[in-house]
Design a protein around this motif. Structure first.
Motif, PDB file in Angstrom:
ATOM      1  N   PHE A  19       4.211  -9.336   9.393  1.00  0.00           N
ATOM      2  CA  PHE A  19       3.100  -9.356   8.460  1.00  0.00           C
ATOM      3  C   PHE A  19       2.873  -7.960   7.861  1.00  0.00           C
ATOM      4  O   PHE A  19       3.033  -6.946   8.539  1.00  0.00           O
ATOM      5  N   ARG A  20       2.509  -7.950   6.584  1.00  0.00           N
ATOM      6  CA  ARG A  20       2.212  -6.711   5.871  1.00  0.00           C
ATOM      7  C   ARG A  20       0.853  -6.831   5.196  1.00  0.00           C
ATOM      8  O   ARG A  20       0.355  -7.923   4.970  1.00  0.00           O
ATOM      9  N   HIS A  21       0.271  -5.693   4.878  1.00  0.00           N
ATOM     10  CA  HIS A  21      -0.952  -5.681   4.082  1.00  0.00           C
ATOM     11  C   HIS A  21      -0.601  -6.032   2.638  1.00  0.00           C
ATOM     12  O   HIS A  21       0.441  -5.616   2.126  1.00  0.00           O
ATOM     13  N   GLU A  22      -1.488  -6.764   1.985  1.00  0.00           N
ATOM     14  CA  GLU A  22      -1.330  -7.031   0.560  1.00  0.00           C
ATOM     15  C   GLU A  22      -2.680  -6.889  -0.135  1.00  0.00           C
ATOM     16  O   GLU A  22      -3.653  -7.539   0.241  1.00  0.00           O
ATOM     17  N   LEU A  23      -2.734  -6.039  -1.145  1.00  0.00           N
ATOM     18  CA  LEU A  23      -3.940  -5.846  -1.949  1.00  0.00           C
ATOM     19  C   LEU A  23      -3.600  -6.186  -3.398  1.00  0.00           C
ATOM     20  O   LEU A  23      -2.539  -5.814  -3.896  1.00  0.00           O
ATOM     21  N   LYS A  24      -4.517  -6.890  -4.074  1.00  0.00           N
ATOM     22  CA  LYS A  24      -4.292  -7.287  -5.462  1.00  0.00           C
ATOM     23  C   LYS A  24      -5.426  -6.795  -6.344  1.00  0.00           C
ATOM     24  O   LYS A  24      -6.588  -6.846  -5.953  1.00  0.00           O
ATOM     25  N   PHE A  25      -5.049  -6.352  -7.540  1.00  0.00           N
ATOM     26  CA  PHE A  25      -6.026  -5.869  -8.506  1.00  0.00           C
ATOM     27  C   PHE A  25      -5.661  -6.379  -9.899  1.00  0.00           C
ATOM     28  O   PHE A  25      -4.484  -6.383 -10.270  1.00  0.00           O
ATOM     29  N   MET A  26      -6.650  -6.793 -10.649  1.00  0.00           N
ATOM     30  CA  MET A  26      -6.450  -7.123 -12.057  1.00  0.00           C
ATOM     31  C   MET A  26      -6.858  -5.898 -12.863  1.00  0.00           C
ATOM     32  O   MET A  26      -8.019  -5.470 -12.809  1.00  0.00           O
ATOM     33  N   ILE A  27      -5.906  -5.317 -13.586  1.00  0.00           N
ATOM     34  CA  ILE A  27      -6.193  -4.105 -14.341  1.00  0.00           C
ATOM     35  C   ILE A  27      -5.868  -4.330 -15.817  1.00  0.00           C
ATOM     36  O   ILE A  27      -5.132  -5.250 -16.173  1.00  0.00           O
ATOM     37  N   ASN A  28      -6.422  -3.466 -16.670  1.00  0.00           N
ATOM     38  CA  ASN A  28      -6.089  -3.541 -18.094  1.00  0.00           C
ATOM     39  C   ASN A  28      -4.948  -2.563 -18.388  1.00  0.00           C
ATOM     40  O   ASN A  28      -4.542  -1.769 -17.528  1.00  0.00           O
ATOM     41  N   ARG A  29      -4.455  -2.605 -19.595  1.00  0.00           N
ATOM     42  CA  ARG A  29      -3.293  -1.783 -19.940  1.00  0.00           C
ATOM     43  C   ARG A  29      -3.620  -0.288 -19.915  1.00  0.00           C
ATOM     44  O   ARG A  29      -2.753   0.534 -19.595  1.00  0.00           O
ATOM     45  N   HIS A  30      -4.849   0.065 -20.214  1.00  0.00           N
ATOM     46  CA  HIS A  30      -5.248   1.469 -20.158  1.00  0.00           C
ATOM     47  C   HIS A  30      -5.113   2.000 -18.726  1.00  0.00           C
ATOM     48  O   HIS A  30      -4.520   3.066 -18.492  1.00  0.00           O
ATOM     49  N   HIS A  31      -5.651   1.256 -17.771  1.00  0.00           N
ATOM     50  CA  HIS A  31      -5.522   1.655 -16.365  1.00  0.00           C
ATOM     51  C   HIS A  31      -4.064   1.665 -15.922  1.00  0.00           C
ATOM     52  O   HIS A  31      -3.635   2.526 -15.148  1.00  0.00           O
ATOM     53  N   TYR A  32      -3.318   0.687 -16.398  1.00  0.00           N
ATOM     54  CA  TYR A  32      -1.894   0.589 -16.051  1.00  0.00           C
ATOM     55  C   TYR A  32      -1.149   1.857 -16.436  1.00  0.00           C
ATOM     56  O   TYR A  32      -0.399   2.432 -15.624  1.00  0.00           O
ATOM     57  N   PHE A  33      -1.336   2.332 -17.659  1.00  0.00           N
ATOM     58  CA  PHE A  33      -0.627   3.536 -18.109  1.00  0.00           C
ATOM     59  C   PHE A  33      -1.065   4.766 -17.306  1.00  0.00           C
ATOM     60  O   PHE A  33      -0.242   5.619 -16.969  1.00  0.00           O
ATOM     61  N   ILE A  34      -2.343   4.852 -16.998  1.00  0.00           N
ATOM     62  CA  ILE A  34      -2.842   5.997 -16.221  1.00  0.00           C
ATOM     63  C   ILE A  34      -2.258   5.982 -14.805  1.00  0.00           C
ATOM     64  O   ILE A  34      -1.757   6.997 -14.302  1.00  0.00           O
ATOM     65  N   ILE A  35      -2.313   4.811 -14.150  1.00  0.00           N
ATOM     66  CA  ILE A  35      -1.820   4.708 -12.768  1.00  0.00           C
ATOM     67  C   ILE A  35      -0.322   4.948 -12.708  1.00  0.00           C
ATOM     68  O   ILE A  35       0.175   5.665 -11.829  1.00  0.00           O
ATOM     69  N   ARG A  36       0.397   4.373 -13.649  1.00  0.00           N
ATOM     70  CA  ARG A  36       1.862   4.558 -13.657  1.00  0.00           C
ATOM     71  C   ARG A  36       2.221   6.029 -13.825  1.00  0.00           C
ATOM     72  O   ARG A  36       3.145   6.535 -13.176  1.00  0.00           O
ATOM     73  N   GLN A  37       1.486   6.744 -14.667  1.00  0.00           N
ATOM     74  CA  GLN A  37       1.747   8.168 -14.860  1.00  0.00           C
ATOM     75  C   GLN A  37       1.447   8.953 -13.580  1.00  0.00           C
ATOM     76  O   GLN A  37       2.194   9.873 -13.215  1.00  0.00           O
ATOM     77  N   ARG A  38       0.386   8.591 -12.883  1.00  0.00           N
ATOM     78  CA  ARG A  38       0.035   9.271 -11.632  1.00  0.00           C
ATOM     79  C   ARG A  38       1.078   9.018 -10.542  1.00  0.00           C
ATOM     80  O   ARG A  38       1.308   9.869  -9.680  1.00  0.00           O
ATOM     81  N   LEU A  39       1.697   7.849 -10.583  1.00  0.00           N
ATOM     82  CA  LEU A  39       2.686   7.496  -9.570  1.00  0.00           C
ATOM     83  C   LEU A  39       4.058   8.110  -9.833  1.00  0.00           C
ATOM     84  O   LEU A  39       4.923   8.116  -8.946  1.00  0.00           O
ATOM     85  N   LYS A  40       4.239   8.628 -11.027  1.00  0.00           N
ATOM     86  CA  LYS A  40       5.561   9.023 -11.501  1.00  0.00           C
ATOM     87  C   LYS A  40       6.336   9.882 -10.508  1.00  0.00           C
ATOM     88  O   LYS A  40       7.518   9.658 -10.268  1.00  0.00           O
ATOM     89  N   ASN A  41       5.685  10.873  -9.914  1.00  0.00           N
ATOM     90  CA  ASN A  41       6.388  11.795  -9.014  1.00  0.00           C
ATOM     91  C   ASN A  41       6.160  11.478  -7.533  1.00  0.00           C
ATOM     92  O   ASN A  41       6.545  12.263  -6.664  1.00  0.00           O
ATOM     93  N   LEU A  42       5.537  10.329  -7.264  1.00  0.00           N
ATOM     94  CA  LEU A  42       5.220   9.970  -5.882  1.00  0.00           C
ATOM     95  C   LEU A  42       6.060   8.810  -5.365  1.00  0.00           C
ATOM     96  O   LEU A  42       6.240   8.664  -4.158  1.00  0.00           O
ATOM     97  N   VAL A  43       6.530   7.975  -6.265  1.00  0.00           N
ATOM     98  CA  VAL A  43       7.301   6.793  -5.879  1.00  0.00           C
ATOM     99  C   VAL A  43       8.566   6.735  -6.726  1.00  0.00           C
ATOM    100  O   VAL A  43       8.736   7.503  -7.670  1.00  0.00           O
ATOM    101  N   ARG A  44       9.436   5.808  -6.370  1.00  0.00           N
ATOM    102  CA  ARG A  44      10.657   5.637  -7.160  1.00  0.00           C
ATOM    103  C   ARG A  44      10.796   4.168  -7.555  1.00  0.00           C
ATOM    104  O   ARG A  44      10.295   3.279  -6.865  1.00  0.00           O
ATOM    105  N   PRO A  45      11.475   3.902  -8.653  1.00  0.00           N
ATOM    106  CA  PRO A  45      11.673   2.509  -9.066  1.00  0.00           C
ATOM    107  C   PRO A  45      12.464   1.741  -8.013  1.00  0.00           C
ATOM    108  O   PRO A  45      13.343   2.287  -7.346  1.00  0.00           O
ATOM    109  N   ASP A  46      12.139   0.487  -7.866  1.00  0.00           N
ATOM    110  CA  ASP A  46      12.893  -0.376  -6.957  1.00  0.00           C
ATOM    111  C   ASP A  46      14.345  -0.463  -7.424  1.00  0.00           C
ATOM    112  O   ASP A  46      14.621  -0.567  -8.618  1.00  0.00           O
ATOM    113  N   LYS A  47      15.269  -0.418  -6.477  1.00  0.00           N
ATOM    114  CA  LYS A  47      16.699  -0.421  -6.814  1.00  0.00           C
ATOM    115  C   LYS A  47      17.133  -1.716  -7.493  1.00  0.00           C
ATOM    116  O   LYS A  47      18.189  -1.759  -8.156  1.00  0.00           O
ATOM    117  N   ASN A  48      16.342  -2.787  -7.343  1.00  0.00           N
ATOM    118  CA  ASN A  48      16.715  -4.057  -7.955  1.00  0.00           C
ATOM    119  C   ASN A  48      16.299  -4.150  -9.420  1.00  0.00           C
ATOM    120  O   ASN A  48      16.670  -5.107 -10.115  1.00  0.00           O
TER     121      ASN A  48
END
Length: 240
Positions: free
Chosen positions: A10-39
């Protein structure tokens, strides 16, 4: 106990409904912290199409709408519209924790199931296949709705974190064949909305929490299956 559950994780799962503005901000913040999935493909995305099943009482839909914290649902899932990997899955949810059972299908088995020949799942030495078989024979588990979307996935090794942005959620009228070339899915969710999912094992690193702005977001029961079912019902596309 069903042997298929012996090594269930079992794993934790959290879900959020976000708008595109939040999406672009969060994705930019994640840029140097995570990597794209290999698939993911070169554009950082892949396509998911799932066929969800429910029983004669519509238990999966009713339990979700009823707010049951412990529930499950069955689906067949394919990626990038290809039949190279076809998975029959059971998603199990216990509170904020999830686990999955998976049974690979070949195209012949998939076609047989879609045509109502459930005997291909009658495999006494395969506990999960037998569970599916009995669900179909005893509880009339049947295809209900196709859920179609584009996923942008990221991973972080610390905490085994997986963050996904699910976009372009679509469904269709009475569609039950994942490989139907004539299937023309329609939007089930306003294109301005994106479903963000955060999955992890024992812990979620603080820098990931900060990057996805978790303190300012509210978890939502953003079930793609329910959203698509509601869309079809509200547009009088439900099966009569």
């Amino acid at each position: 106990m069903n042997k298929a559950y012996n090594n269930l994780k079992f794993r934790h799962e959290l879900k959020f409904m976000i708008n595109r503005h939040h999406y672009f901000i969060i994705r930019q913040r994640l840029k140097n912290l995570v990597r794209p999935d290999k698939n993911a493909s070169t554009n950082g995305e892949y396509h998911i199409r799932s066929l969800y099943f429910d029983d004669y009482e519509n238990s999966a839909l009713s339990e979700k709408l009823g707010g049951f914290r412990d529930r499950h649902k069955y689906r067949i899932r394919v990626y990038n519209r290809s039949d190279r990997l076809i998975l029959f899955e059971k998603k199990i949810k216990c509170g904020d924790y999830i686990a999955k059972l998976k049974e690979p299908l070949d195209r012949d088995m998939y076609d047989a199931i879609l045509n109502g020949n459930y005997e291909v799942l009658h495999q006494p030495d395969n506990p999960f296949a037998m569970e599916l078989y009995l669900e179909m024979k005893q509880h009339l588990l049947r295809p209900r709705v196709i859920v179609d979307y584009v996923r942008e996935p990221y991973v972080c090794e610390n905490g085994n974190v997986r963050i996904t942005f699910d976009k372009e959620l679509r469904t269709g009228l009475h569609a039950t064949d994942l490989f139907d070339q004539s299937f023309n899915p329609v939007p089930a969710l306003d294109d301005r909305h994106i479903i963000m999912e955060v999955k992890y094992d024992e812990y979620l690193p603080e820098y990931i929490k900060a990057a996805v702005q978790m303190e300012g977001l509210h978890q939502q029961a953003a079930s793609k299956y329910v959203i698509c079912c509601k869309y079809l019902k509200n547009n009088n596309w439900e099966d009569q």
